[in-house]
Design an enzyme around this catalytic site. Structure first.
Site, PDB file in Angstrom:
ATOM      1  N   GLU A  32      36.215  96.275  11.147  1.00  8.09           N
ATOM      2  CA  GLU A  32      36.637  95.085  10.412  1.00  8.09           C
ATOM      3  C   GLU A  32      36.209  95.131   8.950  1.00  8.09           C
ATOM      4  O   GLU A  32      35.060  95.465   8.635  1.00  8.09           O
ATOM      5  CB  GLU A  32      36.064  93.806  11.032  1.00  8.09           C
ATOM      6  CG  GLU A  32      36.464  92.587  10.195  1.00  8.09           C
ATOM      7  CD  GLU A  32      35.952  91.247  10.691  1.00  8.09           C
ATOM      8  OE1 GLU A  32      35.205  91.221  11.687  1.00  8.09           O
ATOM      9  OE2 GLU A  32      36.302  90.237  10.055  1.00  8.09           O
ATOM     10  N   ASP A  97      18.484  92.743   6.221  1.00 10.18           N
ATOM     11  CA  ASP A  97      18.661  92.104   4.924  1.00 10.18           C
ATOM     12  C   ASP A  97      17.329  91.465   4.541  1.00 10.18           C
ATOM     13  O   ASP A  97      16.790  90.673   5.306  1.00 10.18           O
ATOM     14  CB  ASP A  97      19.769  91.040   5.046  1.00 10.18           C
ATOM     15  CG  ASP A  97      19.999  90.301   3.734  1.00 10.18           C
ATOM     16  OD1 ASP A  97      19.439  90.728   2.697  1.00 10.18           O
ATOM     17  OD2 ASP A  97      20.731  89.295   3.744  1.00 10.18           O
ATOM     18  N   ASP A  99      15.584  89.304   1.490  1.00 10.90           N
ATOM     19  CA  ASP A  99      15.985  88.561   0.301  1.00 10.90           C
ATOM     20  C   ASP A  99      14.779  87.903  -0.349  1.00 10.90           C
ATOM     21  O   ASP A  99      13.928  87.333   0.322  1.00 10.90           O
ATOM     22  CB  ASP A  99      17.005  87.490   0.686  1.00 10.90           C
ATOM     23  CG  ASP A  99      17.710  86.943  -0.537  1.00 10.90           C
ATOM     24  OD1 ASP A  99      18.874  87.309  -0.739  1.00 10.90           O
ATOM     25  OD2 ASP A  99      17.082  86.174  -1.274  1.00 10.90           O
TER      26      ASP A  99
END
Ligand SMILES: [Zn+2]
Lengths: 391, 507
Positions: A32, A97, A99
Site C-alpha cells: 500500500e 518512530d 519523536d
C-alpha cells in the site's frame, strides 16, 4: 516539488529496498501507498506494479508526502473488488518512530516542533539503545534509520523474520522496549524492576550502562536539567526517601547557582545505598520514548524515506546509526537547496550521465540506501542458494 | 518435529475418523493404556480408530459443555481460581480424566473420549475465524487447568514425552553474560530469580530453554527472559508459559489446516448437521433438554400465567407474553416458542387451551378451534405423529427461525436494538431490583455476543433479594442455557409458598 519528484526522488532504490529483489514481487506490487495531497486530501490503498508506475503516479498527483504500508494478501488497488476476508495485511517492515515532542518535559533548549543540535542528543541516546537492542538481542540485521525531516527519527527493519512478525509479536517487542510509562500525572515513569526493589531485567541493565555516559553529557552538561528550581524539584520527586529529600531540598534552595553536576553528585551521595534509585532516574531521563502505536500494527502507514517535510522543506534522509552523534538536523539538505544545486550543475555540465541526484548533496544519502539494499540483496541470494541446496 | 500424524500425513485427513463409522463397528473397546500413557494430551495425533456416530456426537457434546462453561467464566471475569474450580466441577460431570494413580477407573476410556471429543470439535470449530478463536481460547484454558492440577510426577513424564525443539542450555554456556550481570546472579543465572522462587533449588541450577523469541512473545513482552541474537533463554520457572503458548500455536495451525481440508467432509451428509449443531452450541451453551412438565407439582391454571410471567420469566418469554396480551395475537413462531415453554413449565393441555382461547380474544370460537387448537394439541403430542416436542433451548432460540420485522419471538438480547433492549429490561425488571446502573455491564456482554451471560446476569440481579450472588447464576455458577431452566430456578427460589413443586434444575 514536482521537479523534485521528477528529477531527484530515488524511486529505483526505494523500489529495491521495499521489494528486496530486482524483479517486482508481491512485496512491491501488493504494497500500500498512501498520498497526502495539497489541502489535506488523503488517498489510501494505491498500489503499483513497477517503480516507474509509482513515479508516474507521484508526478501526476504531486503529493506533499506519501506513506508506505504493508504488503496485503491482494493488491491494495483492488481492495473494493476482493472479498473483505481475502484482504488483510501480511508482511511489513518492523518500524519504530521516536519523536522529540515526547521529551518536552525534560529538554530545556527547545519545545514543541523545535529542535536543535543540542536536543538531538536525546535522539542519539535513543538510537544507541534501540539499535543495539534490535541487533544484539533480537538479532535483526537490516536496519535503516531515517531522519523524519523535523524532530524525530524512524527505523525500518527489513529482515524476513521482521517482515513476518504478527501484530501480537510486534506488540511484544514494543512492550519489551518500553520503559517510560504513565502520563503527565505520573511522576515516577519507570517501573520495570523484577519485584519491588528487585534487580533490573538484563536488557535494561545493559541499557543503563549505555545511557550512563549520555546522562552526564546530555542531562548534566548540555541540558543542565537540574539547575532551575523546577528542574531539581522534579528530580526530588523521584526519591523515595523522605529524609534525603528534605536535606537535599534545604541544600539546593539555599545555593543560588548550583550546577546540575553538583546536584547529581549530592543525590548520588545520599542514595549510596539505593543504586536502584539512581539507575531508575537515568532511565527516566534518557531511555528512548517510543511512539508505540506506529510499531504495533502491520497496517500502520509511515512516511516514505526521501519525502520532504512540508514545514521544514528538509528531505527525510537515511542516517548512519554509528555516526548518530555527529548528525546535525540543520544540515540536512532542503528541497530548495537541492533544486538550486541541480540548476547550477545542469548549466555547468548538462550532458552528464547517471541520475540527477548524483549531482546534488543528496548523493551520500542515496548511496547509503543503496549500500543497505546491497546487504538485503546478498541475503536474498544466500537464502536462494540455501533453498536450492535443500532440494 | 513431534507433530507427526496430522500435520504430515496429508493422506489421512482428520475426517477419516468418522468415515468408517457406523458401517463396520469393529472398534476395540479395550484400548489399552499403552495408547494413552499420560492423562494430559497435546492432541498431536488424530485418533486412528473407528468411532460410532453416537460416540462421535455424544463425546463432543460433553466436551462442549465444559468449554462453554470456560467461555462463560472468562466472559464473567471469574478469577483464575474460580474458573479452575468451575471447570473441574464441569469436567467431573462430563469429561472426567483421572490420574494414573486413581483406582478402578477405566483410564483408557476416559482418555479416549477426551481424545475423540477434541478432534470432533476441531471439525466443528475450524469453519470460521471467530469460532476458531473462541475454541482455541477455551481449549488452551482447559489444558492449563488440567496441567496445573496434574500430579507432579505424571506431568514430568508427560513433558518429557514432548519434543518442542527447545534446546536445553546451561547459563554458563552463554558466553558473554559477564558484562551485564551483577556478580551474585552471574554464576548461574541469566535472568535474576524472582523473589517468589528464591526458595526453590531447581531455580539455581542455571537451566534454560533456548527458543526463537517469537515463540514466547508474551514472556519477551514482560522481559521475563534473557534475549540474545533472536533467541529467548527461558528460565525454568517460566517453562509452563511456553508450554501453553506451544499448545495454542500448535492448535491454531492445526485448525487452519483442518479448515482447508473440511470441504471433503461436507459430502458426508450425516455429519454436517451434527457439526452445525455443535458449533451453534457455543453461542448459548449446551442445555439439558427440557422436554416435559415436572412430574409432580400443583397445577398451573390459565389465570396464573400472567402473574408467573411477571415474576419468573426470562426476557424472551416476558416479551412474547406481553405482545400476546397487547395484540391479542401471536404469529406462528411466537406461539411455538411460548407454547412449548408453557407446556414444560407445567401448564396442562386443558389449561393451555383455556389460556390461548382467552388470549386470542379477537377471533371466533370457530376460527380458534379450526386454526389453533390442533396446533396446541399437536405440540402436546396429542395429534399428528404424537411426538413429545421439547421446549426450545437458548441455542435454538438464538439461531433458528430468526424473527422477521413483525415477529416477537427470538432472544431479545440478540434480536433487539440496544436501546430497545435497555428499555425492555428496565420496564420488565425494575420492580425486581434491576437499575439503570446495571445496564452498561449487561450491554457489554451483549455487544461481545455473550447473550446467555447477559441473561444470567439479569437473573442474578433480579434474584439478589432471594440471596443469589453475582457469579452464582442458576446455582453453582451455571449459566442460563434454557428459558425453562430460568423460570424453574426462579420459582424454586421463591419457595413453596407459591405452591410450586420442588424441581431439579439439572435433569
Ligand atoms: Zn533543542
Amino acid at each position: 516539488m514536482l521537479a523534485f519528484y521528477r528529477m531527484l526522488y530515488p524511486f529505483k532504490p526505494i523500489f529495491k529496498w521495499l521489494n528486496h529483489e530486482q524483479a517486482p514481487t508481491k512485496l512491491f506490487t501488493h504494497r500500500e501507498f498512501a498520498f497526502t495531497l495539497q489541502g489535506d486530501v488523503y488517498l489510501r490503498y494505491n498500489s503499483f506494479n513497477t517503480a516507474d508506475e509509482l513515479k508516474k503516479q507521484v508526478c501526476a498527483l504531486n503529493p506533499t508526502r506519501f506513506e508506505i504500508g504493508p504488503m496485503y494478501t491482494a493488491k491494495p488497488k483492488d481492495k473494493k473488488t476482493v472479498r473483505p476476508a481475502a484482504f488483510s495485511p501480511l508482511k511489513r517492515e518492523l518500524v519504530f518512530d521516536i519523536d522529540m515532542t515526547d521529551y518536552d518535559s525534560i529538554r530545556t533548549c527547545c519545545s514543541g516542533a523545535g529542535i536543535c543540535r543540542r536536543c538531538w542528543g536525546f535522539i542519539a541516546a535513543a538510537v544507541d539503545v534501540i539499535d543495539s537492542a534490535i541487533t544484539e538481542q533480537f538479532g535483526f540485521k537490516e536496519l535503516l534509520w531515517v531522519y523524519s525531516g523535523r524532530r524525530g527519527i524512524h527505523l525500518w527493519i527489513s529482515d524476513p523474520e521482521a517482515m513476518d512478525l504478527t501484530d501480537e509479536q510486534r506488540k511484544a517487542i514494543v512492550g519489551y522496549l518500553t520503559v517510560i510509562e504513565g502520563g503527565k500525572e505520573m511522576r515516577n515513569k519507570v517501573n520495570v524492576r523484577m519485584g519491588p526493589r528487585g534487580p533490573l531485567p538484563p536488557s535494561l541493565q545493559s541499557a543503563v550502562n549505555t545511557l550512563d555516559n549520555h546522562f552526564d553529557d546530555l542531562i548534566l552538561d548540555d541540558q543542565d536539567c537540574f539547575r532551575s528550581d523546577e528542574g531539581w524539584e522534579s528530580l526530588l520527586q523521584l526519591i523515595p526517601d523522605r529524609k534525603a529529600v528534605d536535606t537535599l531540598r534545604k541544600n539546593w534552595s539555599h545555593a543560588s547557582q548550583r550546577s546540575s553536576k553538583g546536584a547529581w553528585a549530592d543525590l548520588k551521595k545520599h542514595m549510596k545505598d539505593y543504586p536502584a534509585v539512581v539507575d531508575d532516574i537515568i532511565l527516566q531521563y534518557t531511555y528512548p520514548r517510543l511512539d508505540t502505536e506506529v510499531s504495533k500494527h502491520r497496517n500502520h502507514l509511515l512516511k516514505a524515506p526521501f519525502c520532504v517535510h512540508p514545514k521544514t522543506g528538509r528531505v527525510c534522509v537515511p542516517v548512519d546509526a554509528k555516526k548518530i552523534h555527529k548528525f546535525d538536523p540543520s544540515r540536512v539538505p532542503t528541497v530548495h537547496q537541492l533544486l538550486r544545486e541541480l540548476d547550477a550543475g545542469a548549466s555547468a555540465d548538462s550532458a552528464a550521465g547517471g541520475s540527477a541526484w548524483e549531482r546534488t548533496s543528496l548523493k551520500p544519502y542515496v548511496e547509503m540506501l543503496e549500500r543497505h539494499n546491497a546487504t538485503i540483496s546478498t541475503r536474498v541470494r544466500q537464502d536462494k542458494i540455501k533453498q536450492d541446496k535443500s532440494w | 518435529m513431534y507433530r507427526s500424524s496430522e500435520a504430515q500425513n496429508s493422506e489421512t485427513p482428520p475426517g477419516q475418523v468418522q468415515n468408517h463409522s457406523h458401517k463396520h463397528k469393529h472398534s476395540d473397546p479395550h484400548t489399552h493404556l499403552g495408547d494413552y500413557p499420560h492423562r494430559l494430551n497435546f492432541y498431536d495425533k488424530a485418533p486412528q480408530f473407528d468411532v460410532t456416530l453416537e460416540e462421535f456426537e455424544a463425546s463432543a457434546l460433553d466436551r462442549l459443555r465444559v468449554l462453554a462453561e470456560i467461555e462463560s467464566s472468562i466472559a464473567r471475569n471469574r478469577t483464575w481460581e474460580e474458573l479452575k474450580d468451575m471447570t473441574t466441577k464441569q469436567c467431573r460431570k462430563y469429561l472426567c480424566l483421572d490420574s494414573n494413580t486413581a483406582r478402578s477407573i477405566d483410564w483408557a476410556a476416559q482418555r479416549r473420549k477426551d481424545h475423540i471429543s477434541h478432534f470432533v470439535l476441531r471439525l466443528a470449530f475450524c469453519r470460521s475465524e471467530e469460532l476458531r478463536r473462541r475454541f482455541i481460547k477455551a481449549e488452551t484454558t482447559l489444558f492449563k487447568v488440567r496441567y496445573e492440577l496434574d500430579d507432579t510426577e505424571e506431568r514430568r513424564t508427560f513433558l518429557s514425552s514432548l519434543t518442542f525443539g527447545w534446546e536445553e542450555v546451561n547459563a554458563s554456556e552463554v558466553k558473554d553474560v559477564d558484562k551485564n550481570f551483577p556478580e551474585a546472579e552471574k554464576l548461574v543465572n541469566l535472568v535474576p530469580v524472582p523473589p517468589k522462587y528464591k526458595d526453590k533449588p531447581e531455580c539455581y541450577k542455571g537451566l534454560y530453554y533456548k527458543v526463537k523469541w517469537t515463540k514466547v512473545s508474551e514472556l519477551v513482552e514482560k522481559r521475563k527472559v534473557f534475549l540474545k541474537g533472536g533467541y529467548a533463554y527461558v528460565p525454568i520457572w517460566e517453562r509452563d508459559g511456553i508450554i501453553f503458548q506451544e499448545f495454542e500455536t500448535f492448535l491454531t495451525g492445526q485448525l487452519e489446516l483442518t479448515a482447508k481440508r473440511l470441504p471433503r467432509l461436507d459430502e458426508d451428509t450425516r455429519l454436517v448437521p451434527i457439526l452445525d449443531n455443535l458449533s451453534q452450541g457455543f453461542l448459548a451453551g449446551v442445555s439439558t433438554e427440557w422436554a416435559s412438565a415436572p412430574a409432580s407439582g400443583d397445577e398451573i391454571r390459565a389465570e396464573m400465567i400472567d402473574d408467573l410471567a411477571k415474576n419468573h420469566f426470562p426476557m424472551c418469554m416476558r416479551n412474547i407474553h406481553e405482545s400476546l396480551m397487547r395484540d391479542r395475537h401471536l404469529k406462528h413462531f411466537g406461539r411455538l416458542q411460548y407454547g412449548l415453554f408453557l407446556k414444560v413449565l407445567g401448564v396442562s393441555i386443558e389449561e393451555a387451551i383455556v389460556f390461548w382461547r382467552k388470549s386470542f380474544s379477537g377471533i371466533t370460537d370457530d376460527k380458534f378451534n379450526k386454526e389453533y387448537k390442533y396446533n396446541i394439541r399437536h405440540s402436546y403430542g396429542l395429534e399428528g405423529k404424537r411426538a413429545n416436542y421439547p421446549a426450545k433451548s437458548c441455542q435454538q432460540i438464538l439461531v433458528a427461525d430468526k424473527p422477521g420485522p413483525s415477529d416477537c419471538h427470538g432472544c431479545p438480547y440478540r434480536h433487539f436494538a440496544p436501546e430497545n433492549l435497555e428499555s425492555a429490561l428496565l420496564s420488565s425488571y425494575a420492580s425486581h431490583g434491576l437499575s439503570s446502573t446495571d445496564l452498561p455491564a449487561i450491554m457489554h456482554n451483549v455487544k461481545e455476543g455473550h447473550y446467555h451471560v447477559a441473561c444470567t446476569r439479569v437473573f442474578e440481579i433480579t434474584h439478589a433479594s432471594k440471596g443469589v450472588k453475582k457469579g452464582e447464576g442458576v446455582g453453582g455458577g451455571e449459566s442460563i442455557t434454557h428459558p425453562n431452566q430460568y423460570a424453574a430456578r426462579s420459582r424454586e427460589l421463591s419457595g413453596p409458598s407459591e405452591g410450586d413443586a420442588r424441581m431439579e434444575v439439572e435433569s
